[in-house]
Design a protein around this motif. Structure first.
Motif, PDB file in Angstrom:
ATOM      1  N   TRP A 281       0.839  -1.201   0.000  1.00 19.06           N
ATOM      2  CA  TRP A 281       0.000   0.000   0.000  1.00 19.06           C
ATOM      3  C   TRP A 281       0.876   1.254   0.000  1.00 19.06           C
ATOM      4  CZ3 TRP A 281       0.500   3.498   3.899  1.00 19.06           C
ATOM      5  CH2 TRP A 281       0.798   3.073   5.191  1.00 19.06           C
ATOM      6  N   PRO A 282       0.407   2.378  -0.520  1.00 19.71           N
ATOM      7  CA  PRO A 282      -0.915   2.610  -1.066  1.00 19.71           C
ATOM      8  C   PRO A 282      -1.149   1.827  -2.357  1.00 19.71           C
ATOM      9  CG  PRO A 282       0.262   4.705  -0.704  1.00 19.71           C
ATOM     10  CD  PRO A 282       1.234   3.612  -0.490  1.00 19.71           C
ATOM     11  N   CYS A 283      -2.321   1.176  -2.407  1.00 22.59           N
ATOM     12  CA  CYS A 283      -2.748   0.471  -3.617  1.00 22.59           C
ATOM     13  C   CYS A 283      -4.123   1.026  -3.952  1.00 22.59           C
ATOM     14  CB  CYS A 283      -2.798  -1.033  -3.357  1.00 22.59           C
ATOM     15  SG  CYS A 283      -3.486  -1.958  -4.742  1.00 22.59           S
ATOM     16  N   ASN A 284      -4.156   1.910  -4.917  1.00 18.59           N
ATOM     17  CA  ASN A 284      -5.404   2.592  -5.257  1.00 18.59           C
ATOM     18  C   ASN A 284      -5.398   2.922  -6.741  1.00 18.59           C
ATOM     19  OD1 ASN A 284      -3.470   4.631  -5.269  1.00 18.59           O
ATOM     20  ND2 ASN A 284      -4.016   5.313  -3.203  1.00 18.59           N
ATOM     21  N   GLU A 285      -6.282   3.792  -7.114  1.00 21.15           N
ATOM     22  CA  GLU A 285      -6.410   4.092  -8.539  1.00 21.15           C
ATOM     23  C   GLU A 285      -5.098   4.629  -9.107  1.00 21.15           C
ATOM     24  OE1 GLU A 285      -9.471   6.652 -11.250  1.00 21.15           O
ATOM     25  OE2 GLU A 285     -10.153   6.045  -9.279  1.00 21.15           O
ATOM     26  N   ALA A 286      -4.419   5.445  -8.311  1.00 22.11           N
ATOM     27  CA  ALA A 286      -3.158   6.027  -8.787  1.00 22.11           C
ATOM     28  C   ALA A 286      -2.034   4.989  -8.827  1.00 22.11           C
ATOM     29  CB  ALA A 286      -2.760   7.192  -7.880  1.00 22.11           C
ATOM     30  N   ASN A 287      -2.114   4.006  -7.958  1.00 22.38           N
ATOM     31  CA  ASN A 287      -1.060   2.973  -7.880  1.00 22.38           C
ATOM     32  C   ASN A 287      -1.712   1.590  -7.830  1.00 22.38           C
ATOM     33  OD1 ASN A 287       1.239   4.983  -7.189  1.00 22.38           O
ATOM     34  ND2 ASN A 287      -0.316   5.385  -5.630  1.00 22.38           N
ATOM     35  N   PRO A 288      -2.268   1.119  -8.948  1.00 21.49           N
ATOM     36  CA  PRO A 288      -3.030  -0.138  -8.905  1.00 21.49           C
ATOM     37  C   PRO A 288      -2.206  -1.352  -8.508  1.00 21.49           C
ATOM     38  CG  PRO A 288      -2.740   0.657 -11.164  1.00 21.49           C
ATOM     39  CD  PRO A 288      -2.271   1.737 -10.270  1.00 21.49           C
TER      40      PRO A 288
ATOM     41  N   GLY B 108       0.354  -1.129  -6.381  1.00 23.54           N
ATOM     42  CA  GLY B 108       1.017  -0.834  -5.125  1.00 23.54           C
ATOM     43  C   GLY B 108       2.180   0.129  -5.270  1.00 23.54           C
ATOM     44  N   THR B 109       2.860   0.359  -4.113  1.00 22.86           N
ATOM     45  CA  THR B 109       3.883   1.400  -4.033  1.00 22.86           C
ATOM     46  C   THR B 109       5.100   0.869  -3.276  1.00 22.86           C
ATOM     47  OG1 THR B 109       2.035   2.962  -3.851  1.00 22.86           O
ATOM     48  CG2 THR B 109       4.247   3.830  -3.366  1.00 22.86           C
ATOM     49  N   PRO B 110       6.068   0.294  -3.977  1.00 25.04           N
ATOM     50  CA  PRO B 110       7.237  -0.248  -3.267  1.00 25.04           C
ATOM     51  C   PRO B 110       8.027   0.821  -2.499  1.00 25.04           C
ATOM     52  CG  PRO B 110       7.096  -1.158  -5.483  1.00 25.04           C
ATOM     53  CD  PRO B 110       6.066  -0.063  -5.402  1.00 25.04           C
ATOM     54  N   VAL B 111       8.203   1.988  -3.104  1.00 23.68           N
ATOM     55  CA  VAL B 111       8.954   3.063  -2.428  1.00 23.68           C
ATOM     56  C   VAL B 111       8.035   4.270  -2.278  1.00 23.68           C
ATOM     57  CG1 VAL B 111      10.923   4.631  -2.594  1.00 23.68           C
ATOM     58  CG2 VAL B 111      11.153   2.262  -3.379  1.00 23.68           C
ATOM     59  N   MET B 112       7.957   4.782  -1.071  1.00 23.98           N
ATOM     60  CA  MET B 112       7.062   5.924  -0.822  1.00 23.98           C
ATOM     61  C   MET B 112       7.805   7.249  -0.916  1.00 23.98           C
ATOM     62  SD  MET B 112       4.568   4.661   2.254  1.00 23.98           S
ATOM     63  CE  MET B 112       3.293   5.883   1.924  1.00 23.98           C
ATOM     64  N   HIS B 113       7.025   8.314  -0.978  1.00 24.13           N
ATOM     65  CA  HIS B 113       7.522   9.708  -0.917  1.00 24.13           C
ATOM     66  C   HIS B 113       8.485  10.026  -2.067  1.00 24.13           C
ATOM     67  CE1 HIS B 113       5.850   9.229   3.088  1.00 24.13           C
ATOM     68  NE2 HIS B 113       6.813   8.401   3.449  1.00 24.13           N
ATOM     69  N   ILE B 114       8.209   9.518  -3.262  1.00 22.59           N
ATOM     70  CA  ILE B 114       9.150   9.718  -4.372  1.00 22.59           C
ATOM     71  C   ILE B 114       9.128  11.168  -4.875  1.00 22.59           C
ATOM     72  CG2 ILE B 114       9.633   9.099  -6.777  1.00 22.59           C
ATOM     73  CD1 ILE B 114       8.911   6.227  -6.075  1.00 22.59           C
TER      74      ILE B 114
END
Lengths: 65, 940
Positions: B765-772, B774-780
């Motif tokens: 997560w976040p796994c949503n419309e923007a990131n279907p 998922g998100t391996p690295v945050m705050h990019i």
């Protein structure tokens, strides 16, 4: 809550936030975010009974809650 | 070896960005430069026979089975060690190579027992497969010559055998131990015909082997074989699921015969572990069918009465009527509950929903309170998200790694192996820990700096590191100017530059030489990619939250956020700490970390749930226990947590439990807490659960039911029944429906469903419309909160101080083979390696007190005392002692105090002033603890 726990928690929050320029706002926000209404009521009651147990900043903040 | 075969490309993938085109058996393929011929062939779905090659190990070229012919080249090169070259033309199936392969196999089989039909690996043996593949029909050499068939079998390891007679000396086990696990316990002993695999010592058990199982998995024969397969036979079906131990959250293939679990094999496609495992996940699952499991509900009116087994209906009705009666007598706030990090997201969500909607209050907390609650607080304040920033794979790009207050080789072993692989490739390591943990110096790993600070001085240390960065112009100005709140940064900069934060002043607080602190700070700040990993040695302090914010400050100041190889990475203790926190287990937050006072959010939940919800925070665990002691809190629902063993100041916890009118425990075993319970709802093991766990890298993994629930119910079903009996219906028919609801109300989960997880394996997560996906690295691009928020992190020392009476500082942790309170691992053969809690004490402190190795000592603090055996070691510095809390008979938390983190009340397990003295005897069944329990029960 036991009185001693509540006094310790309040003073600890004050000790860790009081060096910040916005310490009153920070302490107020912290207490409102994480303490139950009953704990806030007990805090005010304890301060009114014997304020010497408390950090001055907590006393100031509690008066505004 | 395993039943379900993932594709094995024979050699590892190349990460080159250049491509090479070759022709293999007349077909053209373009692959990254550095790819082996064997791998390129497999990418064309051409399988070249092999024995010593497998794609999680570097090519070795010893078996000579994978030979090929290459146009323009002499001889028959091994395809595993030969790299593709532009225009290369390869032939994998010629008469010449087929003859060589058959001859090679003939030689192997001439020195191998011909017991295939009775061999445990029959049907799961690469040697057997290859004999068939090359068409071996005879062995011309006979079996009378010199051979290894009479070589002995080493049965010493409790989980696997080592049968030398079946070994083909391919070195896969030795290389797996080195390259995958990083322990280097195995070697090839002798030369030529006398070559053999050796664990270095007398046998496997007495060697440095950590029983991770990598060698067993790598073995292409039955030489290294699980005892469970020997005993039960080869499994015949596979279910992919997730381990229930630490926060790494390894994926496993559960392999069964019918409904009987035979073995757990790490899943190569598991994002967290990529085919590796540790001794707990791989082997220590026997507790799930241990005779101590309770499978029927139990009730009793008083904790002095014996338990009475009842039907589910009677137990639910008993619990519900008591809860209702207590609330009507003592008020709505007089009851509450605790969720568990050992349970699935769906189970946790159901419990917090029951408490908020059916109990009608926010008195819900989770066991993360006593481990990583400061992580949630600190990272939310600074970054805007209560979670680590990276995936585990990110460490492969790190150049400098700081480990603070964590011992990954024991507590997060599979991640430690991944980290050690990177360290062997040249990344630098800094360790901040009072103890000399294994990573300070072990096989092929040596920390550049070990900062052995005094327990309780973390914040002073992180401030000193920040001071060096700020005063030696090591700040990443581009990052700070573009990504961070500049007003907050300027305040932090002014604060951190103050002389009180200089290494020279901090040396007097931490005991670590200033030059060493300066050198460590320079090393981290100058790294291309600097990563920080931390554990409970950061959070479980009076200043745990301050320390987490200090770590975030340091990462932001040096620009080490928002790309691979960097970040701030909490190593979560239990499998679903992250998930339990995500699911709205804290008394002030709904799922997705949204405050209960937020009218818009609360209204969303009220509309969906059809219930009126409270807008003020509820009680935390320590608040509930305190309130119980003074008579305000009367009933608690405890999901899968043994607070009477795991929480600090055991005497206080037990007194609180004993003073409640109703304690409901949902667990696998009658644990220490259940001694104080009136209702026991039998729980399900991870092998029976249907749901998801979220690991330390925010990875949501499916937990699939390997077998039917032994209790006949999923845990969330029991919670739903209790909720219904209280007057609030949940109406779920499957756990997938619970996840659908979670996705509906939790912004970071909107793209999550069981169907999606089954399709893609796992998502972070976040796994949503923007990131279907998922998100391996945050705050990019930006922080979740927008701009990164520097926080002033003043060092406020703990009130816990050493005195003449208690002159030593106790810190606690865990060992590799045991897990937390030991409820699971103590019921497995893992106790072969650690069967009791030991007190580590420096030889000089021991000598002063007349304490000798292996003898009983009394360990006392101002709140309690216990007895355990001493282990003399210089791994702890003078003045510091260390123990674990795996065994209830020791009751290490009898010693720990009521002090806690100022922001979150996470207990200060890591700093307790104690004294140690020789004792004539150890704890027994009639220990002090038992006596105190009985006294409490009598009072009730």
């Amino acid at each position: 809550m036991s009185d001693s726990s509540l006094i310790r928690m309040a003073n600890q929050i004050a000790a860790n936030l009081k060096n910040r320029a916005d310490h009153r706002e920070a302490i107020t926000a912290h207490l409102k975010s994480f303490w139950t209404p009953k704990m806030l009521t007990e805090l005010k009651e304890l301060i009114s009974e014997n304020s010497t147990d408390f950090d001055e900043t907590i006393i100031e903040v509690a008066a505004t809650l | 070896m395993s039943l379900l075969k993932e594709t094995d490309f024979g050699t590892p993938a190349s990460d080159s960005t250049e491509n090479v085109t070759v022709i293999i058996d007349g077909r053209e393929i373009t692959v990254p430069a550095g790819t082996s011929v064997m791998r390129a062939a497999k990418m064309l779905e051409t399988t070249i026979p092999k024995l010593c090659a497998t794609d999680n190990l570097n090519s070795f070229g010893s078996c000579r089975l994978c030979v090929v012919e290459i146009d323009g080249r002499k001889g028959t090169p091994a395809s595993c060690t030969t790299l593709v070259e532009p225009g290369m033309v390869v032939r994998t199936q010629t008469q010449k190579v087929e003859k060589i392969r058959k001859n090679v196999m003939e030689l192997y089989i001439s020195d191998h027992p011909l017991d295939c039909l009775t061999c445990p690996a029959n049907g799961d043996c690469e040697l057997q497969d290859m004999a068939g593949v090359v068409g071996l029909r005879e062995v011309r050499y006979g079996y009378e010559g010199k051979n290894h068939l009479a070589s002995p079998t080493d049965y010493s390891n409790p989980y696997f055998n080592f049968d030398e007679s079946k070994c083909i000396v391919c070195s896969r086990c030795v290389r797996a131990c080195e390259e995958v696990q990083g322990t280097f316990a195995l070697t090839i002993e002798g030369r030529g015909f006398d070559s053999k695999v050796s664990p270095g010592g007398k046998d496997f058990l007495s060697s440095e082997c950590v029983s991770c199982g990598a060698c067993v998995q790598a073995c292409p024969t039955s030489t290294l074989q699980e005892k469970s397969v020997v005993d039960l036979g080869m499994p015949n079906r596979t279910v992919i699921t997730t381990c229930a131990y630490c926060g790494v959250g390894c994926s496993f293939k559960a392999e069964l015969r019918g409904d009987e679990l035979v073995r757990m094999v790490p899943h190569k496609d598991g994002g967290a572990n990529e085919g590796h495992s540790c001794v707990k996940g791989r082997f220590a699952w026997g507790y799930a069918s241990h005779p101590d499991r309770v499978l029927l509900p139990k009730i009793r009116e008083s904790i002095t009465e014996p338990w009475r087994e009842v039907t589910w209906e009677e137990a639910i009705e008993f619990a519900a009527s008591k809860l209702k009666s207590i609330q009507s007598k003592y008020g709505q706030q007089s009851i509450g509950g605790i969720t568990s990090s050992r349970c699935t997201n769906e189970e946790v969500y159901a419990v917090q929903k029951m408490i908020r909607a059916a109990f009608g209050n926010n008195n819900v907390d989770t066991c993360a309170r006593v481990c990583h609650s400061p992580t949630g607080y600190g990272l939310k304040q600074t970054f805007g998200a209560s979670a680590g920033t990276q995936d585990f794979k990110s460490v492969e790009k790190s150049d400098v790694i700081i480990i603070i207050g964590a011992n990954p080789t024991d507590a997060h072993p599979v991640f430690a192996s991944r980290m050690k692989k990177r360290l062997r490739k040249g990344a630098k390591l800094i360790i901040v820990d009072p103890r000399r943990i294994d990573l300070v110096r072990s096989a092929h790993v040596e920390a550049s700096h070990h900062l052995p600070l005094l327990p309780g001085t973390n914040v002073a240390m992180i401030n000193a590191l920040g001071h060096v960065v700020a005063t030696e112009n090591l700040i990443d100005w581009d990052f700070v100017n573009s990504r961070c709140d500049l007003n907050a940064f300027k305040k932090w900069e002014a604060f951190i530059k103050q002389p009180e934060n200089s290494p020279e002043v901090v040396e007097t607080i931490t005991g670590v030489p200033a030059e060493e602190i300066r050198a460590a700070a320079r090393l981290y700040a100058s790294a291309k990619n600097g990563a920080i990993y931390y554990g409970l040695g950061v959070t479980e302090h009076s200043q745990g939250s301050t320390m987490v914010m200090g770590i975030a400050n340091l990462a932001m100041a040096t620009g080490n956020i928002g790309r691979e190889g960097v970040g701030v990475n909490p190593l979560r203790g239990q499998n679903n700490v992250q998930g339990a926190c995500d699911m709205g287990s804290f008394p002030h937050e709904f799922s997705g970390y949204r405050h209960v006072s937020d009218d818009v959010v609360r209204e969303q939940f009220e509309n969906l749930w059809g219930a009126t919800l409270q807008k003020e925070p509820g009680m935390r665990i320590p608040n509930m226990l305190d309130a119980a002691i003074v008579g305000d809190f009367k009933a608690i629902f405890i999901q899968g947590e043994d607070i009477a063993q795991s929480d600090p100041n055991t005497k206080h916890v037990k007194a609180a439990l004993a003073s409640m009118a109703l304690v409901i425990v949902q667990d696998l075993f009658i644990n220490e807490t259940a001694q104080f319970a009136h209702v026991f709802f039998p729980g399900t093991s991870f092998l029976e659960k249907d749901g998801t766990f979220t690991n330390a890298e925010r990875r949501i993994n499916r937990v699939r039911p390997v077998m039917a629930s032994k209790t006949g119910k999923q845990e969330w079903e029991v919670v739903a029944l209790l909720s219904k009996a209280l007057g609030y219906e949940m109406n779920y028919t499957t756990s997938a429906e619970i996840m659908d609801e979670i996705a509906q109300v939790t912004p970071s989960f909107t793209g999550v469903s069981f169907a999606h997880l089954d399709k893609v394996g796992s998502v972070q997560w976040p796994c949503n419309e923007a990131n279907p996906n998922g998100t391996p690295v945050m705050h990019i691009e930006q922080f979740v909160r927008g701009k990164g928020q520097f926080m002033e992190t003043h060092f406020v020392p703990t009130e816990e101080r050493t005195t003449r009476k208690f002159p030593l500082l106790l810190t606690t942790g865990r060992v590799l083979s045991q897990y937390n309170v030991g409820a699971q691992t103590r019921r497995t053969k893992n106790s072969t390696w650690a069967s009791e809690d030991l007190l580590q004490i420096h030889p000089s402190d021991a000598e002063l007190r007349g304490v000798k190795e292996g003898e009983w000592v009394k360990l006392a603090s101002r709140v309690g005392e216990t007895t355990l055996r001493a282990q003399l070691t210089s791994a702890v510095p003078p003045g510091v002692v260390y123990t674990t809390f795996h065994f209830p008979v020791t009751g290490a938390n009898v010693i720990t105090t009521e002090y806690s983190d100022w922001a979150t009340n996470c207990p200060e397990y890591k700093v307790t002033a104690v004294e140690v003295m020789p004792s004539l005897s150890g704890p027994t069944e009639k220990s002090i603890l038992d006596k105190s329990e009985k006294a409490l029960a009598k009072n009730v």
